[in-house]
Motif scaffolding. Structure first.
Motif, PDB file in Angstrom:
ATOM      1  N   CYS A 195      52.336 -27.786  44.405  1.00  0.00           N
ATOM      2  CA  CYS A 195      51.691 -26.729  43.628  1.00  0.00           C
ATOM      3  C   CYS A 195      50.856 -27.383  42.530  1.00  0.00           C
ATOM      4  O   CYS A 195      51.369 -28.168  41.730  1.00  0.00           O
ATOM      5  CB  CYS A 195      52.741 -25.811  43.009  1.00  0.00           C
ATOM      6  SG  CYS A 195      52.037 -24.517  41.973  1.00  0.00           S
ATOM      7  N   ILE A 196      49.556 -27.059  42.537  1.00  0.00           N
ATOM      8  CA  ILE A 196      48.652 -27.522  41.480  1.00  0.00           C
ATOM      9  C   ILE A 196      48.208 -26.258  40.742  1.00  0.00           C
ATOM     10  O   ILE A 196      47.439 -25.463  41.270  1.00  0.00           O
ATOM     11  CB  ILE A 196      47.455 -28.292  42.062  1.00  0.00           C
ATOM     12  CG1 ILE A 196      47.949 -29.474  42.921  1.00  0.00           C
ATOM     13  CG2 ILE A 196      46.544 -28.776  40.941  1.00  0.00           C
ATOM     14  CD1 ILE A 196      46.859 -30.169  43.700  1.00  0.00           C
ATOM     15  N   SER A 197      48.724 -26.078  39.539  1.00  0.00           N
ATOM     16  CA  SER A 197      48.527 -24.823  38.807  1.00  0.00           C
ATOM     17  C   SER A 197      47.149 -24.726  38.154  1.00  0.00           C
ATOM     18  O   SER A 197      46.403 -25.707  38.085  1.00  0.00           O
ATOM     19  CB  SER A 197      49.619 -24.673  37.748  1.00  0.00           C
ATOM     20  OG  SER A 197      50.882 -24.524  38.369  1.00  0.00           O
ATOM     21  N   GLN A 198      46.860 -23.548  37.635  1.00  0.00           N
ATOM     22  CA  GLN A 198      45.551 -23.194  37.093  1.00  0.00           C
ATOM     23  C   GLN A 198      45.035 -24.225  36.093  1.00  0.00           C
ATOM     24  O   GLN A 198      45.750 -24.660  35.210  1.00  0.00           O
ATOM     25  CB  GLN A 198      45.623 -21.838  36.371  1.00  0.00           C
ATOM     26  CG  GLN A 198      46.102 -20.711  37.205  1.00  0.00           C
ATOM     27  CD  GLN A 198      47.616 -20.536  37.162  1.00  0.00           C
ATOM     28  OE1 GLN A 198      48.371 -21.489  37.115  1.00  0.00           O
ATOM     29  NE2 GLN A 198      48.054 -19.291  37.206  1.00  0.00           N
ATOM     30  N   GLY A 199      43.768 -24.581  36.273  1.00  0.00           N
ATOM     31  CA  GLY A 199      43.087 -25.432  35.307  1.00  0.00           C
ATOM     32  C   GLY A 199      43.486 -26.894  35.325  1.00  0.00           C
ATOM     33  O   GLY A 199      43.028 -27.663  34.479  1.00  0.00           O
ATOM     34  N   CYS A 232      37.506 -20.254  42.199  1.00  0.00           N
ATOM     35  CA  CYS A 232      36.948 -21.105  41.143  1.00  0.00           C
ATOM     36  C   CYS A 232      37.518 -22.521  41.133  1.00  0.00           C
ATOM     37  O   CYS A 232      37.701 -23.124  40.080  1.00  0.00           O
ATOM     38  CB  CYS A 232      37.112 -20.445  39.780  1.00  0.00           C
ATOM     39  SG  CYS A 232      36.351 -18.810  39.687  1.00  0.00           S
ATOM     40  N   VAL A 233      37.769 -23.078  42.323  1.00  0.00           N
ATOM     41  CA  VAL A 233      38.227 -24.460  42.455  1.00  0.00           C
ATOM     42  C   VAL A 233      37.012 -25.345  42.722  1.00  0.00           C
ATOM     43  O   VAL A 233      36.168 -25.012  43.549  1.00  0.00           O
ATOM     44  CB  VAL A 233      39.262 -24.582  43.598  1.00  0.00           C
ATOM     45  CG1 VAL A 233      39.587 -26.036  43.896  1.00  0.00           C
ATOM     46  CG2 VAL A 233      40.524 -23.802  43.236  1.00  0.00           C
ATOM     47  N   ILE A 290      33.996 -14.867  44.313  1.00  0.00           N
ATOM     48  CA  ILE A 290      33.486 -13.887  45.272  1.00  0.00           C
ATOM     49  C   ILE A 290      34.219 -13.955  46.613  1.00  0.00           C
ATOM     50  O   ILE A 290      34.449 -12.946  47.254  1.00  0.00           O
ATOM     51  CB  ILE A 290      31.971 -14.078  45.479  1.00  0.00           C
ATOM     52  CG1 ILE A 290      31.232 -13.751  44.186  1.00  0.00           C
ATOM     53  CG2 ILE A 290      31.459 -13.234  46.631  1.00  0.00           C
ATOM     54  CD1 ILE A 290      29.759 -14.086  44.222  1.00  0.00           C
ATOM     55  N   LEU A 291      34.608 -15.169  47.044  1.00  0.00           N
ATOM     56  CA  LEU A 291      35.215 -15.350  48.361  1.00  0.00           C
ATOM     57  C   LEU A 291      36.649 -15.858  48.201  1.00  0.00           C
ATOM     58  O   LEU A 291      36.888 -17.055  48.118  1.00  0.00           O
ATOM     59  CB  LEU A 291      34.377 -16.343  49.181  1.00  0.00           C
ATOM     60  CG  LEU A 291      34.730 -16.484  50.641  1.00  0.00           C
ATOM     61  CD1 LEU A 291      34.490 -15.172  51.392  1.00  0.00           C
ATOM     62  CD2 LEU A 291      33.893 -17.580  51.269  1.00  0.00           C
ATOM     63  N   PRO A 292      37.649 -14.948  48.205  1.00  0.00           N
ATOM     64  CA  PRO A 292      39.025 -15.368  47.958  1.00  0.00           C
ATOM     65  C   PRO A 292      39.804 -15.794  49.208  1.00  0.00           C
ATOM     66  O   PRO A 292      40.982 -16.105  49.115  1.00  0.00           O
ATOM     67  CB  PRO A 292      39.648 -14.099  47.358  1.00  0.00           C
ATOM     68  CG  PRO A 292      38.924 -12.991  48.049  1.00  0.00           C
ATOM     69  CD  PRO A 292      37.510 -13.491  48.231  1.00  0.00           C
ATOM     70  N   PHE A 293      39.178 -15.833  50.371  1.00  0.00           N
ATOM     71  CA  PHE A 293      39.903 -16.039  51.627  1.00  0.00           C
ATOM     72  C   PHE A 293      40.207 -17.516  51.881  1.00  0.00           C
ATOM     73  O   PHE A 293      39.303 -18.350  51.969  1.00  0.00           O
ATOM     74  CB  PHE A 293      39.107 -15.446  52.795  1.00  0.00           C
ATOM     75  CG  PHE A 293      38.715 -14.016  52.559  1.00  0.00           C
ATOM     76  CD1 PHE A 293      39.677 -13.022  52.551  1.00  0.00           C
ATOM     77  CD2 PHE A 293      37.398 -13.679  52.313  1.00  0.00           C
ATOM     78  CE1 PHE A 293      39.334 -11.701  52.316  1.00  0.00           C
ATOM     79  CE2 PHE A 293      37.034 -12.367  52.072  1.00  0.00           C
ATOM     80  CZ  PHE A 293      38.005 -11.360  52.074  1.00  0.00           C
ATOM     81  N   GLU A 305      43.645 -21.271  40.331  1.00  0.00           N
ATOM     82  CA  GLU A 305      42.305 -21.022  39.821  1.00  0.00           C
ATOM     83  C   GLU A 305      41.856 -22.133  38.867  1.00  0.00           C
ATOM     84  O   GLU A 305      42.648 -22.678  38.113  1.00  0.00           O
ATOM     85  CB  GLU A 305      42.253 -19.683  39.053  1.00  0.00           C
ATOM     86  CG  GLU A 305      42.427 -18.464  39.911  1.00  0.00           C
ATOM     87  CD  GLU A 305      43.885 -18.029  40.063  1.00  0.00           C
ATOM     88  OE1 GLU A 305      44.792 -18.806  39.703  1.00  0.00           O
ATOM     89  OE2 GLU A 305      44.113 -16.920  40.560  1.00  0.00           O
ATOM     90  N   ASN A 306      40.572 -22.436  38.936  1.00  0.00           N
ATOM     91  CA  ASN A 306      39.926 -23.385  38.021  1.00  0.00           C
ATOM     92  C   ASN A 306      40.465 -24.813  38.094  1.00  0.00           C
ATOM     93  O   ASN A 306      40.331 -25.572  37.131  1.00  0.00           O
ATOM     94  CB  ASN A 306      39.986 -22.873  36.575  1.00  0.00           C
ATOM     95  CG  ASN A 306      39.239 -21.571  36.425  1.00  0.00           C
ATOM     96  OD1 ASN A 306      38.081 -21.465  36.814  1.00  0.00           O
ATOM     97  ND2 ASN A 306      39.913 -20.555  35.902  1.00  0.00           N
TER      98      ASN A 306
END
Length: 183
Positions: A101-105, A65-66, A38-41, A84-85
């Protein structure tokens, strides 16, 4: 032969580094702001992390979603991307350098259990990701790991030992497959 007895588990030696009130307040902040899309900022997220005691550099981009366990144990340098995630399980200090860089999931995991003890004791170890490190999508960095400058842990890989500088690691457990050459 001994068996695991979770009723004998005693987490007393571990201290989460903050009062129960602060941990509860963070639990709801994490759920409402970080673990949602909901809050991407980024700016709001970075300010909240600082408010809870994290040390956050400039231009840190935290995607939706972190999940972050205890931000007061978290240090992040400049120009860091967190996808994300991602789960940042900082039961003890995690230090993330500049241009990481820490990538998705991906998962940064500072806690586990001693399976050799019937009481399944908690064991912890900090994580250090030095400057320029890339943790690939779905990769896991286990407790006590140091990923040296510009190391790469490829997608889906599991770091169980320290990662050398300018090296690419792959697999479970991750092994060095080549040098990282940056042009």
């Amino acid at each position: 032969m001994q068996q695991t007895d979770l009723s004998a588990y005693n987490n007393h030696p571990f201290h989460p580094g903050a009062s129960g009130f602060k941990r509860t307040l963070w639990y709801f902040t994490n759920a409402l702001v970080f673990k949602t899309s909901i809050l991407p900022f980024f700016g709001i997220k970075n300010s909240l992390l600082r408010l809870f005691g994290a040390k956050i550099g400039k231009q840190v981009e935290i995607k939706p979603c972190v999940n972050i366990k205890y931000p007061w144990f978290l240090t992040i340098g400049d120009e860091v991307w967190i996808g994300e995630n991602v789960w940042i399980d900082c039961l003890v200090p995690i230090t993330i350098g500049n241009n990481v860089c820490i990538s998705q999931g991906a998962i940064l995991l500072t806690g586990s259990h001693n399976y050799k003890k019937s009481t399944f004791d908690l064991i912890t170890g900090g994580i250090i990701l030095e400057d320029g490190v890339w943790i690939g999508a779905g990769a896991i960095v286990n407790l006590g790991i140091v990923a040296a400058s510009h190391a790469v842990l490829t997608s889906g890989s599991v770091a169980t030992k320290n990662l050398d500088a300018y090296s690419v690691y792959q697999g479970n457990p991750a092994v060095k497959i080549r040098d990282r050459v940056i042009e």
